[in-house]
Each structure stands twice: as C-alpha cells, then as structure tokens.
Scaffold this motif. Sequence first.
Motif, short mmCIF file in Angstrom:
data_model
loop_
_atom_site.label_atom_id
_atom_site.label_comp_id
_atom_site.label_asym_id
_atom_site.label_seq_id
_atom_site.Cartn_x
_atom_site.Cartn_y
_atom_site.Cartn_z
N LEU A 253 0.83 -1.20 0.00
CA LEU A 253 0.00 0.00 0.00
C LEU A 253 0.87 1.25 0.00
O LEU A 253 1.81 1.37 0.78
N HIS A 254 0.53 2.20 -0.90
CA HIS A 254 1.42 3.33 -1.14
C HIS A 254 0.60 4.60 -1.35
O HIS A 254 -0.52 4.55 -1.86
N CYS A 255 1.17 5.74 -0.95
CA CYS A 255 0.51 7.03 -1.13
C CYS A 255 1.60 8.07 -1.40
O CYS A 255 2.69 8.01 -0.83
N ALA A 256 1.31 9.01 -2.27
CA ALA A 256 2.27 10.07 -2.60
C ALA A 256 1.56 11.42 -2.67
O ALA A 256 0.40 11.50 -3.08
N ILE A 257 2.27 12.47 -2.25
CA ILE A 257 1.82 13.85 -2.42
C ILE A 257 2.50 14.41 -3.67
O ILE A 257 3.73 14.40 -3.77
N ASP A 282 -4.90 -7.26 -5.66
CA ASP A 282 -6.25 -7.01 -6.17
C ASP A 282 -7.06 -6.17 -5.19
O ASP A 282 -8.28 -6.19 -5.20
N ARG A 283 -6.35 -5.40 -4.34
CA ARG A 283 -7.02 -4.52 -3.39
C ARG A 283 -7.25 -3.15 -4.02
O ARG A 283 -6.69 -2.83 -5.07
N THR A 284 -8.06 -2.33 -3.40
CA THR A 284 -8.24 -0.94 -3.80
C THR A 284 -8.02 -0.04 -2.60
O THR A 284 -8.01 -0.49 -1.46
N VAL A 285 -7.83 1.25 -2.88
CA VAL A 285 -7.68 2.23 -1.81
C VAL A 285 -9.08 2.64 -1.34
O VAL A 285 -9.94 2.99 -2.16
N ALA A 286 -9.31 2.56 -0.05
CA ALA A 286 -10.62 2.89 0.51
C ALA A 286 -10.69 4.31 1.04
O ALA A 286 -11.76 4.92 1.05
N ARG A 287 -9.54 4.85 1.49
CA ARG A 287 -9.56 6.18 2.10
C ARG A 287 -8.16 6.77 2.08
O ARG A 287 -7.17 6.05 2.22
N VAL A 288 -8.07 8.09 1.88
CA VAL A 288 -6.82 8.84 2.03
C VAL A 288 -7.07 9.96 3.02
O VAL A 288 -8.09 10.66 2.93
N VAL A 329 1.35 15.37 5.91
CA VAL A 329 1.43 13.92 6.00
C VAL A 329 0.18 13.34 5.35
O VAL A 329 -0.94 13.76 5.67
N ALA A 330 0.38 12.40 4.42
CA ALA A 330 -0.75 11.74 3.77
C ALA A 330 -0.60 10.23 3.96
O ALA A 330 0.49 9.68 3.80
N ARG A 331 -1.71 9.59 4.31
CA ARG A 331 -1.70 8.14 4.47
C ARG A 331 -2.95 7.55 3.84
O ARG A 331 -4.00 8.19 3.77
N ALA A 332 -2.81 6.31 3.38
CA ALA A 332 -3.92 5.61 2.73
C ALA A 332 -4.32 4.39 3.54
O ALA A 332 -3.50 3.78 4.25
N PRO A 350 17.97 -3.26 4.37
CA PRO A 350 19.28 -2.99 3.76
C PRO A 350 19.32 -2.99 2.25
O PRO A 350 20.36 -2.64 1.68
N ARG A 351 18.23 -3.35 1.57
CA ARG A 351 18.18 -3.18 0.12
C ARG A 351 17.29 -2.01 -0.27
O ARG A 351 17.23 -1.63 -1.43
N GLY A 352 16.55 -1.49 0.67
CA GLY A 352 15.75 -0.30 0.42
C GLY A 352 14.50 -0.55 -0.41
O GLY A 352 14.08 0.30 -1.18
N TYR A 353 13.87 -1.70 -0.21
CA TYR A 353 12.68 -2.03 -0.98
C TYR A 353 11.40 -1.76 -0.17
O TYR A 353 11.39 -1.71 1.06
N ALA A 354 10.29 -1.60 -0.94
CA ALA A 354 8.93 -1.59 -0.39
C ALA A 354 8.73 -0.55 0.70
O ALA A 354 8.12 -0.82 1.72
N ASN A 355 9.23 0.67 0.47
CA ASN A 355 8.94 1.76 1.41
C ASN A 355 7.49 2.18 1.23
O ASN A 355 7.16 2.90 0.29
N ASN A 356 6.65 1.74 2.13
CA ASN A 356 5.24 2.11 2.04
C ASN A 356 4.80 2.96 3.23
O ASN A 356 3.64 2.98 3.62
N ALA A 357 5.76 3.69 3.81
CA ALA A 357 5.42 4.59 4.91
C ALA A 357 4.57 5.75 4.40
O ALA A 357 4.59 6.09 3.21
N ALA A 358 3.82 6.36 5.31
CA ALA A 358 3.03 7.54 4.96
C ALA A 358 3.92 8.60 4.32
O ALA A 358 5.11 8.72 4.64
N ALA A 359 3.35 9.38 3.39
CA ALA A 359 4.11 10.42 2.70
C ALA A 359 4.25 11.65 3.59
O ALA A 359 3.27 12.11 4.18
N HIS A 360 5.47 12.15 3.69
CA HIS A 360 5.76 13.37 4.46
C HIS A 360 6.35 14.42 3.52
O HIS A 360 7.26 14.10 2.74
N LEU A 361 5.89 15.64 3.61
CA LEU A 361 6.36 16.69 2.72
C LEU A 361 6.29 18.03 3.45
O LEU A 361 5.24 18.37 4.03
N ARG A 362 7.38 18.79 3.43
CA ARG A 362 7.45 20.08 4.12
C ARG A 362 7.28 21.22 3.12
O ARG A 362 7.84 21.19 2.02
#
Length: 367
Positions: A253-257, A282-288, A329-332, A350-362
């Motif tokens: 699950l991923h979200c971007a600003i 096969d999931r969908t986003v229900a809320r942001v 901060v945006a989260r899905a 250590p390989r830097g994969y699958a960063n699905n943390a909430a999006a932070h932007l200043r």
Amino acid sequence: MMNSDVMGIWNKRDDVLVHQAEPYNAESPPGALTRRITPLDSFYGRNHAPIPRVDPESWRLRVDGLVDHPLELSSDELRRRFPERSVVATLQCAGNRRADLIEVRDIPGQVSWGPGAVSTARWTGASLADVLAEAGVRPDAAHIAFTGADVSPQAQPPQPFGGSIPVAKATSGEVLLAWAMNDQELPVAHGAPLRVIVPGWIGARSVKWLRRITARAEPSDNYFQTEYSILPAEADPLRAGPGDGITLGPIALHCAILRPAKNARLPSGPTEITGFALAGDDRTVARVEVSTDHGRTWTHADLDPPDNPWTWQHWRTTLTLPPGETELVARAWDSTATVQPESPATVWNPRGYANNAAAHLRVLCAP
C-alpha cells in the motif's frame, strides 16, 4: 538531464530524473503522475542491463517446463492464435521512495529513487492464462517463471533477468503478454517485442524482452527472484542467501503527495493538496487522509474510484496552511483496512525495498 545518445534510445522528456544512463534508470516527473495514463515519454524506466538486441523476425517465445504441449511462437503466431486483451495497470519499482529510507540510514550501491518510479499505462496483448491453457500446465506446476533477453552483470556469473509468479496469479485474466502500450506498439525501451505485465505486483515481475515462459514446481531460481526481497535490518545484503528474506510479490500500500512540491514556498491560507494512492495486488484504496499537525488530526481527501484493482487512484483536498513551516502527512487505507506505517524508519531494510510509509512533505508559507 540526458545526453543526446540516451535521449535517442529512450525518447524521454527533458525533465525525467535520470539516476543512471547505462543501465538506464529514470523516474517520472511529478507532473506526469497527475494524469490517469502516463505518456510514453514520461514513463519511468528501471533496468539492470543494457537494452538487448532482439531481431523481431527471428524472435520466438518458448513455453516449456511442466506443460503437456511445449510451444514456440513467433510474434505473428501469438497475435493470430490468441484473443487480444487490454488492461490499464500501474507499474511500480520495488525501490520506489528509497531516498526516504536512505535518509534514515545509508543504503550503499542502490539507486536513490524518489517517488517517481511509478507509472500507469494501457497494456494490450495476449492473456497469459490463454497461452498457458494451450500449453496445458500440469497439476504439479505451482509457479510460472519468465526469462528476458537482457543479461545483467549484477548476477555472478551474469545471467538474463527473470523471476516468477504463482500459477494462481499467472492464470488470472489480468496478467498479459503485452505487445502494445498506450495503444502504440510496445517501444523497444519498454520491452519489445514482448513483455509480461503482472498487475498489482512489483515491476520486477513484469519481465521485459521476454523469450521464455517455464512452468515449475518451485519459484524461479533466477538471481533477481530472491534479490527482490526484504532482508532483516541487521542483514548484510552481500552475504544474504535465497532464504534470508521475504520475497516480494504484490505491491505494498502506497501514497504520494504530488502538489505542492517538496519544500515549496507558498502563500498561507487555503491550499490544494493532491496526490495518488495505490493498494497493490487485487485490493483498492478505501480512504486517504491528510494531516498538517503531525497526525493529531486528519482530513479525509476526495478520492477517485479505481479503473480496476490494479491502478492508482488520485486524491485531492484543500487545507488552510498557517504562516511558517508545515509538514504535510498523507496516508492511505486499503480495502482490507490496512493503513500505511507512520515513518520510513519502521520499514528500513538494507536493500531499500517496499517503502510504504506515509508520505511526508514540508512546505514554507509566507505570512
């Protein structure tokens, strides 16, 4: 900015962010991600080797392994013998937003992807399920492996790029053997004459320059099948074995600003915030939800419905921003009620994969 030679091969806009020229690795500019379908000249590129030289006239697709009727198909035979199907699907590199993880702790030797290693296209080709049905997959086959023509020196010894997916996913109707992209012939840069499209899964499983499909009892033994895995934080990726990580498949699950831009200077007051979210598999986003006070309170964004379960969904909201610095901060949340982790520090690996943390932007707002 790309040099003229690379521009000629890839035919990309000047504002794509090129991390490497050879092998070519570049992410889409934020403006291109606001569109439902990403134009070909803005679509991100992820490669582990130079583009292979494939003669379309002599090219053949082999289908072998645990099948009753091995196949060898030319491009013309593939198009003539199987119904043409299309699907709109978002592809995302497993390393998307690795730059946020690198800010937590360095990840040597990996591409510092921002949020633009993701794009959406309309793909057209033959259903993989139809091809496998003609080949007659045997009951003891549990995985379908793909092998491309691009030979990567990252593996020792060098080997063609490849990977596999379970039979259940391979025989679902959305997985395509694609020869067209956005209603145009598939560009060589994106895998012509044929590539796999595995909607809802990491981009590494959508193997380009496809030349072989193999039904197997076990997952692919290709280097890149297990290289794309989440290792424990304390692991040494140079010494990790195939069983040390969690092999990646469905997108997290991923979200971007997208707007405003990072570190933008804005007038205070009502400000439109826009972005996209993607659930994966096969999931969908229900809320942001979007917060301006470090998650103490949240505002629900307006969310577009998905074209299907395998595409991103764009969202927007208008918030009143005060003078000074604000962290957005945006989260899905997805259709299983899963929510994104709060911080990249919680998902560092250590390989830097699958960063699905909430999006932070200043952003900084003037009085």
